[in-house]
Write a protein that holds these residues in place. Structure first.
Motif, short mmCIF file in Angstrom:
data_model
loop_
_atom_site.label_atom_id
_atom_site.label_comp_id
_atom_site.label_asym_id
_atom_site.label_seq_id
_atom_site.Cartn_x
_atom_site.Cartn_y
_atom_site.Cartn_z
N ASN A 1 -26.34 -9.16 -1.23
CA ASN A 1 -25.81 -10.66 -0.30
C ASN A 1 -25.44 -11.56 -1.30
O ASN A 1 -25.92 -11.36 -2.53
CB ASN A 1 -27.13 -10.91 0.84
CG ASN A 1 -28.15 -11.00 0.26
OD1 ASN A 1 -28.41 -11.49 -0.68
ND2 ASN A 1 -29.27 -10.38 0.75
N VAL B 1 -21.67 -8.23 -0.36
CA VAL B 1 -22.14 -8.15 0.91
C VAL B 1 -22.39 -6.76 1.38
O VAL B 1 -21.20 -6.48 1.92
CB VAL B 1 -21.87 -9.38 1.78
CG1 VAL B 1 -22.71 -9.30 3.19
CG2 VAL B 1 -22.03 -10.68 1.22
N TYR C 1 -26.31 -6.67 5.76
CA TYR C 1 -26.41 -8.23 5.60
C TYR C 1 -25.42 -9.20 6.22
O TYR C 1 -25.16 -10.17 5.90
CB TYR C 1 -26.79 -8.64 4.09
CG TYR C 1 -28.02 -8.09 3.48
CD1 TYR C 1 -29.24 -8.74 3.89
CD2 TYR C 1 -28.08 -7.24 2.79
CE1 TYR C 1 -30.58 -8.14 3.40
CE2 TYR C 1 -29.22 -6.70 2.00
CZ TYR C 1 -30.42 -7.21 2.62
OH TYR C 1 -31.67 -6.59 2.05
N CYS C 2 -24.58 -8.43 6.87
CA CYS C 2 -23.16 -9.11 7.41
C CYS C 2 -23.47 -10.32 8.24
O CYS C 2 -22.76 -11.23 8.22
CB CYS C 2 -22.49 -8.46 8.30
SG CYS C 2 -22.95 -7.72 9.67
N ASN D 1 -28.24 -19.63 5.57
CA ASN D 1 -27.68 -18.94 4.34
C ASN D 1 -27.29 -19.87 3.19
O ASN D 1 -26.81 -18.94 2.26
CB ASN D 1 -26.23 -18.10 4.92
CG ASN D 1 -25.26 -19.16 5.17
OD1 ASN D 1 -25.13 -20.17 5.11
ND2 ASN D 1 -24.30 -18.55 5.63
#
Length: 142
Positions: A63, A86, A90-91, A99
């Motif tokens: 990520n 990514v 971890y989408c 984030n």
């Protein structure tokens, strides 16, 4: 000593490169399940790997934060490189308000792109981008 399967001849050996090392994992800082279990041992892990003949290691970024950490690691040794990406597990971070990009998926993607192109001598691939369906227990809100 390398096994016979890895030895090409008595004078020539295969180059050994780890292409997917998850060295940003907390376990290398001695942390398991959120608790300190032992001292950080990443330096020892790297020393042992290189001592037995590993020539290069590509540290995987799963990520944005891990990709930054992977690049930081790659900068400490000429034998270390990294990926930026990514993993599907971890989408949900693309839209997560925590984030580091205020939940803006376009900004998150742009940060990944900037990181990936910032140090081409160390960033050698885009990824982690694998299919995470078989690892559903790790998916976070996808």
């Amino acid at each position: 000593m390398l096994s016979g399967a890895l030895r090409m001849s008595s004078t020539k050996r295969l180059k050994l490169i780890d292409i997917g090392a998850n060295l940003t994992d907390a376990m290398f800082r001695g942390i398991y399940h959120g608790k300190q279990a032992h001292k950080a041992d990443l330096t020892g892990v790297l020393d042992r790997a290189f001592d037995v003949g590993l020539e290069k290691i590509i540290v995987t970024g799963g990520n944005l934060e891990q990709s930054r950490q992977a690049l930081d690691l790659a900068r400490i040794d000429d034998r270390l490189y990294c990926t930026v990406g990514v993993h599907p597990t971890y989408c949900s971070l693309f839209t997560d308000p925590n984030n580091g990009c205020e939940g803006d998926p376009d900004r998150y993607q742009e940060e990944l792109l900037v990181l990936a192109t910032s140090t081409r001598a160390k960033v050698v691939a885009i990824g982690e981008c694998g299919l995470g369906e078989i690892r559903g227990q790790f998916q976070v809100g996808c």
